[in-house]
Each structure stands twice: as C-alpha cells, then as structure tokens.
Design a protein around this motif. Structure first.
Motif, mmCIF file in Angstrom:
data_model
loop_
_atom_site.group_PDB
_atom_site.id
_atom_site.type_symbol
_atom_site.label_atom_id
_atom_site.label_comp_id
_atom_site.label_asym_id
_atom_site.label_seq_id
_atom_site.Cartn_x
_atom_site.Cartn_y
_atom_site.Cartn_z
ATOM 1 N N VAL A 45 39.528 80.417 -7.266
ATOM 2 C CA VAL A 45 40.157 81.286 -6.268
ATOM 3 C C VAL A 45 40.069 82.745 -6.698
ATOM 4 C CG1 VAL A 45 42.377 81.912 -5.227
ATOM 5 C CG2 VAL A 45 41.725 79.516 -5.394
ATOM 6 N N LEU A 46 40.263 82.972 -7.989
ATOM 7 C CA LEU A 46 40.217 84.331 -8.544
ATOM 8 C C LEU A 46 38.869 84.995 -8.271
ATOM 9 C CD1 LEU A 46 41.494 85.209 -12.125
ATOM 10 C CD2 LEU A 46 39.411 86.210 -11.218
ATOM 11 N N TYR A 47 37.779 84.291 -8.575
ATOM 12 C CA TYR A 47 36.457 84.902 -8.394
ATOM 13 C C TYR A 47 36.073 84.993 -6.927
ATOM 14 C CZ TYR A 47 35.467 85.277 -13.342
ATOM 15 O OH TYR A 47 35.503 85.665 -14.652
ATOM 16 N N ALA A 48 36.585 84.065 -6.110
ATOM 17 C CA ALA A 48 36.341 84.172 -4.671
ATOM 18 C C ALA A 48 37.034 85.420 -4.124
ATOM 19 C CB ALA A 48 36.849 82.925 -3.962
ATOM 20 N N ALA A 49 38.271 85.669 -4.576
ATOM 21 C CA ALA A 49 38.995 86.868 -4.154
ATOM 22 C C ALA A 49 38.308 88.128 -4.669
ATOM 23 C CB ALA A 49 40.443 86.815 -4.654
ATOM 24 N N LEU A 50 37.715 88.025 -5.860
ATOM 25 C CA LEU A 50 37.002 89.166 -6.426
ATOM 26 C C LEU A 50 35.788 89.527 -5.575
ATOM 27 C CD1 LEU A 50 36.862 91.178 -8.760
ATOM 28 C CD2 LEU A 50 35.561 89.495 -10.061
ATOM 29 N N ILE A 51 35.110 88.512 -5.063
ATOM 30 C CA ILE A 51 33.971 88.761 -4.176
ATOM 31 C C ILE A 51 34.444 89.450 -2.902
ATOM 32 C CG2 ILE A 51 32.260 87.651 -2.699
ATOM 33 C CD1 ILE A 51 31.837 85.577 -4.841
ATOM 34 N N LEU A 52 35.546 88.932 -2.320
ATOM 35 C CA LEU A 52 36.102 89.536 -1.101
ATOM 36 C C LEU A 52 36.490 90.986 -1.354
ATOM 37 C CD1 LEU A 52 37.110 89.163 1.822
ATOM 38 C CD2 LEU A 52 39.307 88.432 0.868
ATOM 39 N N SER A 53 37.128 91.216 -2.492
ATOM 40 C CA SER A 53 37.534 92.572 -2.869
ATOM 41 C C SER A 53 36.335 93.495 -2.999
ATOM 42 C CB SER A 53 38.309 92.521 -4.190
ATOM 43 O OG SER A 53 38.539 93.805 -4.701
ATOM 44 N N SER A 54 35.250 92.982 -3.585
ATOM 45 C CA SER A 54 34.062 93.801 -3.807
ATOM 46 C C SER A 54 33.447 94.289 -2.505
ATOM 47 C CB SER A 54 33.018 93.004 -4.593
ATOM 48 O OG SER A 54 33.512 92.607 -5.848
ATOM 49 N N MET A 55 33.719 93.579 -1.412
ATOM 50 C CA MET A 55 33.085 93.910 -0.146
ATOM 51 C C MET A 55 33.622 95.201 0.475
ATOM 52 S SD MET A 55 32.798 90.169 1.670
ATOM 53 C CE MET A 55 31.792 88.858 0.952
ATOM 54 N N PHE A 56 34.918 95.506 0.209
ATOM 55 C CA PHE A 56 35.452 96.671 0.917
ATOM 56 C C PHE A 56 36.492 97.493 0.160
ATOM 57 C CE2 PHE A 56 38.277 93.174 1.833
ATOM 58 C CZ PHE A 56 39.541 93.733 1.864
ATOM 59 N N LEU A 57 37.182 96.926 -0.810
ATOM 60 C CA LEU A 57 38.295 97.640 -1.428
ATOM 61 C C LEU A 57 37.912 98.832 -2.320
ATOM 62 C CD1 LEU A 57 41.110 95.093 -2.406
ATOM 63 C CD2 LEU A 57 41.203 96.974 -0.776
ATOM 64 N N PRO A 58 36.892 98.690 -3.209
ATOM 65 C CA PRO A 58 36.626 99.796 -4.140
ATOM 66 C C PRO A 58 36.390 101.154 -3.488
ATOM 67 C CG PRO A 58 35.490 97.823 -4.870
ATOM 68 C CD PRO A 58 36.028 97.519 -3.506
ATOM 69 N N PRO A 59 35.502 101.289 -2.483
ATOM 70 C CA PRO A 59 35.306 102.618 -1.892
ATOM 71 C C PRO A 59 36.578 103.174 -1.265
ATOM 72 C CG PRO A 59 33.535 101.119 -1.253
ATOM 73 C CD PRO A 59 34.607 100.280 -1.872
ATOM 74 N N ILE A 60 37.376 102.298 -0.631
ATOM 75 C CA ILE A 60 38.596 102.750 0.036
ATOM 76 C C ILE A 60 39.599 103.286 -0.973
ATOM 77 C CG2 ILE A 60 40.585 102.008 1.414
ATOM 78 C CD1 ILE A 60 38.768 99.979 2.786
ATOM 79 N N LEU A 61 39.885 102.494 -2.006
ATOM 80 C CA LEU A 61 40.900 102.891 -2.985
ATOM 81 C C LEU A 61 40.468 104.107 -3.799
ATOM 82 C CD1 LEU A 61 42.274 99.487 -4.352
ATOM 83 C CD2 LEU A 61 43.255 100.988 -2.625
#
Length: 458
Positions: A45-61
């Motif tokens: 679950v952790l790495y699946a969430a990490l993939i989801l996070s990689s899709m949009f969170l870094p540029p926004i934050l």
C-alpha cells in the motif's frame, strides 16, 4: 561555499535520522506484523500511494511551500508510520502507510530539487562546472544517507538481540536455499519469534524520536531556497492552474530522454527490492538464520555509503559513463554468480561479498542517476524528480508483487534483462546529448545550456 555545504549537511543528516527509523521498520514489517500478511500488505500500500503521490503532489507542494517546508511536512508523514506501528492493525498501519506514501514523493523531489539548485547556484558564483558540483553534493548526501542502513539495523539488532535464538539448519533445509529455492516457506522461522511488546515499544520509541529530531533539524537549520531561480517576472505573475500543475509530471514524458531513462530508474527499484526482499530471505535467512540479516544489510549500507562519497568526487575525472559501466559489470557478475552459487553456512564470508558488491553498484545507480536527472532537466527539476520517484517506486511494486510468486532464479533473469535494457536506453540518452551539442566534448560542454526538454515540449 560554507553556507551551501551547511544546507547540504542539514538535509543529509535530517534524512539520516528519518531513514534510520523508516529503514529499520521497513525491514522488520514482515516479521513484526506477520499476522494475515499485514506487514507485507502495508509495504504494498505504501509504494502504491508513493506512485500516486509522484503523479501530482511534488510540483504542487514545492511551488506552494518551497523545498524547505515540503521536506519538513513530508518528514512528518514518516513519523505517522512509526506511530502506527505502536498498535499495528489494519485500521492503523494501512492508513499510516498511505500517509507515508503520499509524503514520500514530495520529500525526495524537494531534496533533489534543493541540492540541484544549490549546486548550480554555487557553480555559477565560483565559476565551476555545475555537473561536478551537483555530483559532489549528491555524493555527500548519499554518504550520510546510506549509513542510515547501518544505524537502523544496528539499533534493532541491539534491542532484539536478547530475544533471538539460533537455529540448527540441516542439509535438507539447505537444498531449498539459493536461486532454485523452494516456493514453500522453508526458511528458518523458528529463529524469528516475535520479540516481547516491551522491546517492540522501546524500538518504536527510539525510531519515533529519531524522526522528530529530523523534522526539528530541518525547521531550525535549513535555509529556504527558491524552487525555480530561472523564472522570469512574467512567469512569477502568472500562476499555473491546478490542472496544469497536476499534469506536469506526465507532460515531462514528452521529453524523449525522460522516456529513455524509465528502464534505468525502474531498475533502481528492482535491484534494491531483490537485495532486501529476496537475497536476505532465500540466501541469508535460509542458510544462516535470520540473526545474520542485520549484519549483511549493515555491510551493504557501509559500502554503499563510502562508495557514494567516492563516486561523487571522482565522477568529475572519470565521467558518468565509466561509472555506469562499472556498476553494470559488477551487478551482472553478481547476478550470474548468484545463479550458480549454492549457499552453505561454511562459506560465511561469501554471504557478505555479494551485499558489498551490490552496495558498490547501488552507489553508482543512486548518485549518478540523481545527478543525471538534475543536469539533463535543469528547467523542469520538480517534474523530472517526480518522475524519478514514480518509476523507481513502480520498480519496487513490481519486485514486491512477484516476490512470493516466482523462484529466485526467475527474478535474477528478470533483473538481468532489465539491466541490459537500462544500459541500452541510457546509451541512447548519451547519444542524444552528444548529438544536441555537435563538436563539443561531453566532459567539457557547458551544462547549463537550454535543455533538450525545452526544445521538445515547451
């Protein structure tokens, strides 16, 4: 230089404290939370969430908060995972795994962006080659960071040492060890009885405190830095739309070089997943017992840490292509040897040779690939490093996904195939770079020219 070096060290030691805790917890999940496969499920679950996070969170934050506060807030997500382990259940560990996964991509993207900007800024002021400074910064970072594997394993080994028991391993058991392992669980589980709750709480308390110290270190001592020093005044006034920012990671795939680097980036996840998940189980635990896993991983982390500093410094003399070639030859030799080797307790030293060589190779994959992303995609650092975390995480997910389904020799063949593909596509990237600057030697050409990505999708 002193201020830049101070910031590099603050980030490095912050990650050291944070991943001393997380690395130790990750390696213990399958044994501490073995009921109904909760530990393994939490990592998936952790790495699946990490993939989801990689899709949009870094540029926004990074755009909204800047690198410093993105790092600090993301670190808090890791502390939540440590707290979830105090009362591990499906209702505490799975949600905190999601929280950690969502914080993971912004954390690494902000770190990479910070180091790249700091290195480029110092290089411009000092009249040095940006590539060399960035590689040195990543080398210092990984020297400190990779040692977290030493301290995390050492802490858990010291705390749990009184509850570990030695196991007699028969010749019949040894038949199921190595590349052609038995898929049934024939590892020496009698030697990995769950420690008492008091020992577990002691360990989790130490890990949680380590994470809190990491956050305080970053908040108090890390200087804020602009997320994009190359922005024009017009770009500053025109805030990008949410949808535009959301798609930044995927738009970056229009760059041919980013697509060609996907196999190399995924290989980083494959090779780390194999060592921590398969080598420790079907070679070390199976033939020696679980009590040796920590020491083997300490060997890997120590060599990895030292080589990270070494390669960060010598890359300016050797160039990245020679280092990638060294890692390829070393990893290939290890894979072939693991296919042929039948592990036996009498060959104790051999069990440590493989993680040592693996650590040497991984040091190249980490320092040089991170540095390569920073150099090639200077104008799109946030999206580029988000892609890095995305594809590396996918490599982890795939490696963990087939971990219990396939024999070790099949995984080794998959690893070798991905490595060969990675080097072919990496060679294509180097060819494109050389072609984009005809007549200019790669080792001496100016690194802060307009990147190829500008020409392809801007």
């Amino acid at each position: 230089m002193e201020r830049n070096l101070k910031n590099v060290l603050v980030i490095s030691f912050g990650f050291l404290l944070l991943f001393t805790a997380y690395g130790g917890l990750q390696s213990l999940q399958s044994s501490l939370n073995s009921e109904e496969g909760l530990g393994v499920a939490s990592l998936s679950v952790l790495y699946a969430a990490l993939i989801l996070s990689s899709m949009f969170l870094p540029p926004i934050l990074i755009k909204k908060l800047g690198c410093k506060w993105t790092i600090a807030i993301s670190m808090c997500c890791y502390i939540a995972f440590s707290l979830g382990n105090f009362y591990a259940s499906w209702y505490t560990l799975i949600p905190t795994s999601v929280i950690l996964g969502l914080g993971g991509a912004p954390l690494w993207s902000a770190k990479c962006t910070y180091l790249t900007i700091a290195g480029t800024s110092y290089a411009e002021k000092a009249g040095k080659n940006a590539k060399d400074v960035i590689n040195q910064y990543f080398g210092v970072f990984f020297l400190v960071f990779q040692s977290s594997g030493i301290w995390g394993n050492l802490i858990s080994s010291l705390i749990f040492s009184q509850s570990s028991t030695k196991v007699e391993i028969t010749e019949e058991d040894l038949e199921c060890c190595g590349a052609y392992n038995c898929l049934t669980d024939t590892t020496n589980t009698t030697g990995s009885a769950k420690p008492s709750n008091s020992l577990i709480y002691t360990l989790l308390g130490v890990y949680t405190a380590s994470g809190v110290l990491a956050v305080l270190l970053v908040i108090m001592f890390l200087d804020q830095i602009k997320s994009d020093q190359a922005e024009t005044e017009k770009e500053k006034l025109e805030a990008p739309s949410f949808w535009s920012t959301f798609l930044a990671t995927f738009r970056h795939l229009k760059d041919k070089r980013q697509c060609l680097l996907i196999p190399l980036t995924m290989y980083s996840g494959f090779e780390q997943g194999f060592l921590s998940g398969d080598y420790t189980k079907v070679y070390v635990t199976c033939a020696l017992g679980i009590q040796y896993v920590g020491y083997v991983m300490i060997c890997f982390a120590a060599v990895n840490s030292l080589c990270s500093l070494l390669f960060g410094k010598i890359s300016q003399f050797t160039g990245r292509k020679l280092l990638f070639a060294l890692a390829t030859v070393t990893n290939t030799a290890c894979i072939i040897a693991l296919l042929l080797w039948k592990p036996h307790p009498k060959q104790l030293a051999v069990f440590f040779v493989f993680p040592a060589l693996w650590g040497l190779s991984d040091a190249v994959w980490q320092t040089q690939t991170n540095g390569l992303y920073g150099i090639l995609f200077e104008k799109h650092k946030e999206a580029a490093f988000a892609n890095y975390r995305l594809w590396e995480s996918l490599g982890f997910v795939i490696a963990f996904g087939y971990s219990t389904k396939l024999q070790a020799y099949i995984k080794l063949y998959i690893l070798l195939s991905v490595l060969v593909l990675s080097m072919v596509t990496y060679g294509a990237v180097e060819y494109l770079e050389a072609k984009s600057s005809p007549g200019t030697p790669t080792a001496t050409k100016k690194e802060n020219r307009i990147p190829f990505s500008q020409e392809t999708h801007m």
